[in-house]
Design an enzyme around this catalytic site. Structure first.
Site, PDB file in Angstrom:
ATOM      1  N   THR A  38       0.575  -4.019   8.154  1.00  0.00           N
ATOM      2  CA  THR A  38      -0.008  -5.343   7.890  1.00  0.00           C
ATOM      3  C   THR A  38       0.855  -6.126   6.899  1.00  0.00           C
ATOM      4  OG1 THR A  38      -1.335  -4.212   6.221  1.00  0.00           O
ATOM      5  CG2 THR A  38      -2.447  -4.745   8.285  1.00  0.00           C
ATOM      6  N   ASP A 177       5.941  -0.880  -0.112  1.00  0.00           N
ATOM      7  CA  ASP A 177       6.402   0.363  -0.749  1.00  0.00           C
ATOM      8  C   ASP A 177       6.989   0.096  -2.129  1.00  0.00           C
ATOM      9  OD1 ASP A 177       5.701   1.253   1.714  1.00  0.00           O
ATOM     10  OD2 ASP A 177       7.744   1.648   2.394  1.00  0.00           O
TER      11      ASP A 177
HETATM   12  C1  GLA Z   1       7.054   1.271   5.921  1.00  0.00           C
HETATM   13  C2  GLA Z   1       7.519  -0.061   5.355  1.00  0.00           C
HETATM   14  C3  GLA Z   1       6.348  -0.848   4.751  1.00  0.00           C
HETATM   15  C4  GLA Z   1       5.181  -0.940   5.724  1.00  0.00           C
HETATM   16  C5  GLA Z   1       4.859   0.427   6.312  1.00  0.00           C
HETATM   17  C6  GLA Z   1       3.814   0.347   7.390  1.00  0.00           C
HETATM   18  O1  GLA Z   1       6.604   2.104   4.899  1.00  0.00           O
HETATM   19  O2  GLA Z   1       8.496   0.136   4.362  1.00  0.00           O
HETATM   20  O3  GLA Z   1       6.798  -2.121   4.363  1.00  0.00           O
HETATM   21  O4  GLA Z   1       5.431  -1.870   6.718  1.00  0.00           O
HETATM   22  O5  GLA Z   1       6.004   1.051   6.849  1.00  0.00           O
HETATM   23  O6  GLA Z   1       2.610  -0.077   6.854  1.00  0.00           O
END
Ligand code: GLA
Length: 391
Positions: A38, A177
């Site tokens: 999202t 993240d």
């Molecule tokens: C990875 C990406 C995040 C996010 C997740 C899925 O961890 O780095 O930015 O999009 O996937 O939620």
């Protein structure tokens, strides 16, 4: 467990020469509780930081280069990068992450005044979907903040890390993240609205329950996976829905608006991708409320629904993740279970009654090995603080 400054500094001196490293910090990996895929659709996410992460010790040098050493890769691994103007170099391997952060900081006006030695030691498993790369990016940015850039804020560290990922490494990840690694608080989840980057810290009152992470031990690779393709599918779906909804991102669309406009998505794949983004965003808002109210049973049901949507509509699970989720759902002391992170491998996150954790680990481990021939690894998540200095 974070190693102490002294233990790390001994290793630093053995690699780069005697004397203390004036900057030392730790940035955590993260587990996302709900709100998957999202963050690049303007939606909500609900991650918390782990006590596993990456420590970086740093010291200016006079050799006119960035020298990097990772204690984790067998027998230690050394890489170098130029002080300014770095570009991605396939020979540099993992060293492209710190180099990418240095380049992103430079793009923001934070230009390294000299060479620097970076010693890196991590406890978060690579490729497990627990954001080892975001932890590396944020810890490097923080070490450089301590040495050279006092004005650099944790938010900017997160954005510099994301830019490294997007422009240097070439994966079009969202901000979750790095933001979690920089901004989380111990014993809290971070409820972030990516549309405007507003956030609150929600206390993680787990009342007799534990968060258990299970690693499929099937490496995920965002770069080689369909991650960038999912992003493109979402923007195509948005282009089609925009005239009927006035939305500037898929997660702006409410479930009711979506029900009224979804028939315009004639391509089945686009319909499914958009439906995941819209429903997952609604689930995440509801889940944050449930967590705040302490309704863990309702929270767990939303976790399960999230996995099903990621499996059936977003198609980012894999047989190993599905086996783990299904094994967990079948056990009465499990409140909820879902894949976490980008998908295609990596980990599931499970909300389990604390007194049944040993039994849960035994049962799920047995079923997983029976069905896949692989050994799963288990961790109990201890939600820790975001990036901080170590001493
Ligand atoms: C990875 C990406 C995040 C996010 C997740 C899925 O961890 O780095 O930015 O999009 O996937 O939620």
């Amino acid at each position: 467990m974070t190693e102490t400054y002294q233990a790390l500094n001994d290793q630093f001196s053995a690699v780069f020469g005697p004397g203390p490293a004036p900057a030392a910090c730790f940035a955590p990996g993260r587990v996302n509780l709900i709100g998957e895929h999202t963050d690049y659709n303007g939606g909500h996410v609900l991650p918390c930081a782990l006590d596993m992460g990456i420590s970086v010790l740093a010291r200016p040098n006079s050799v006119g280069a960035v020298r990097m050493y990772s204690a984790n890769l067998s027998r230690g691994s050394r890489k170098t990068a130029p002080v300014t103007g770095a570009v991605h170099d396939p020979q540099r391997g993992w060293g492209n992450y710190p180099a990418g952060v240095i380049r992103s900081l430079e793009n923001r006006g934070f230009v390294l005044p000299c060479g620097v030695d970076l010693f890196i030691s991590g406890s978060v498993p690579n490729g497990a979907g627990l954001s080892s790369s975001a932890a590396l990016e944020v810890s490097v940015a923080c070490a450089l903040h301590m040495l050279f850039f006092p004005q650099l804020t944790p938010e900017e560290m997160a954005f510099a890390g994301q830019e490294a990922e997007n422009r240097f490494i070439g994966v079009q990840t969202g901000i979750m993240d790095q933001f979690a690694s920089a901004m989380c608080r111990a014993d809290h989840a971070l409820f972030l609205k990516t549309a405007d980057m507003s956030f609150t810290h929600v206390p993680l009152c787990l009342e007799g329950c534990a968060l258990v992470l299970i690693n499929t031990n099937k490496r995920h690779s965002l770069a080689s996976s369909a991650y960038n393709q999912r992003r493109l599918e979402c923007s195509r779906a948005l282009e089609i829905l925009r005239p009927y909804t006035d939305a500037s991102a898929l997660c702006d669309i409410s479930p009711d608006q979506f029900a009224a406009s979804a028939h315009h998505l004639q391509e089945e794949t686009l319909l499914r991708r958009a439906r995941h983004a819209v429903t997952e965003n609604a689930r995440t808002i509801e889940a944050a409320n449930d967590l705040a109210k302490g309704d863990l049973a309702a929270f767990g049901r939303l976790m399960n629904a999230s996995h099903i949507s990621l499996r059936d509509d977003y198609a980012v699970t894999c047989p190993e993740l599905d086996v783990l989720a299904e094994a967990a759902w079948a056990q009465p002391y499990v409140l909820g279970a879902r894949m976490t992170g980008g998908g295609f491998g990596g980990c599931t996150v499970n909300l389990v009654r604390s007194d049944s954790v040993p039994r849960f680990i035994r049962e799920t481990g047995r079923i997983y090995t029976e069905k896949t021939g692989l050994q799963a690894a288990f961790y109990t998540a201890a939600p820790g603080p975001g990036v901080h200095s170590i001493s």
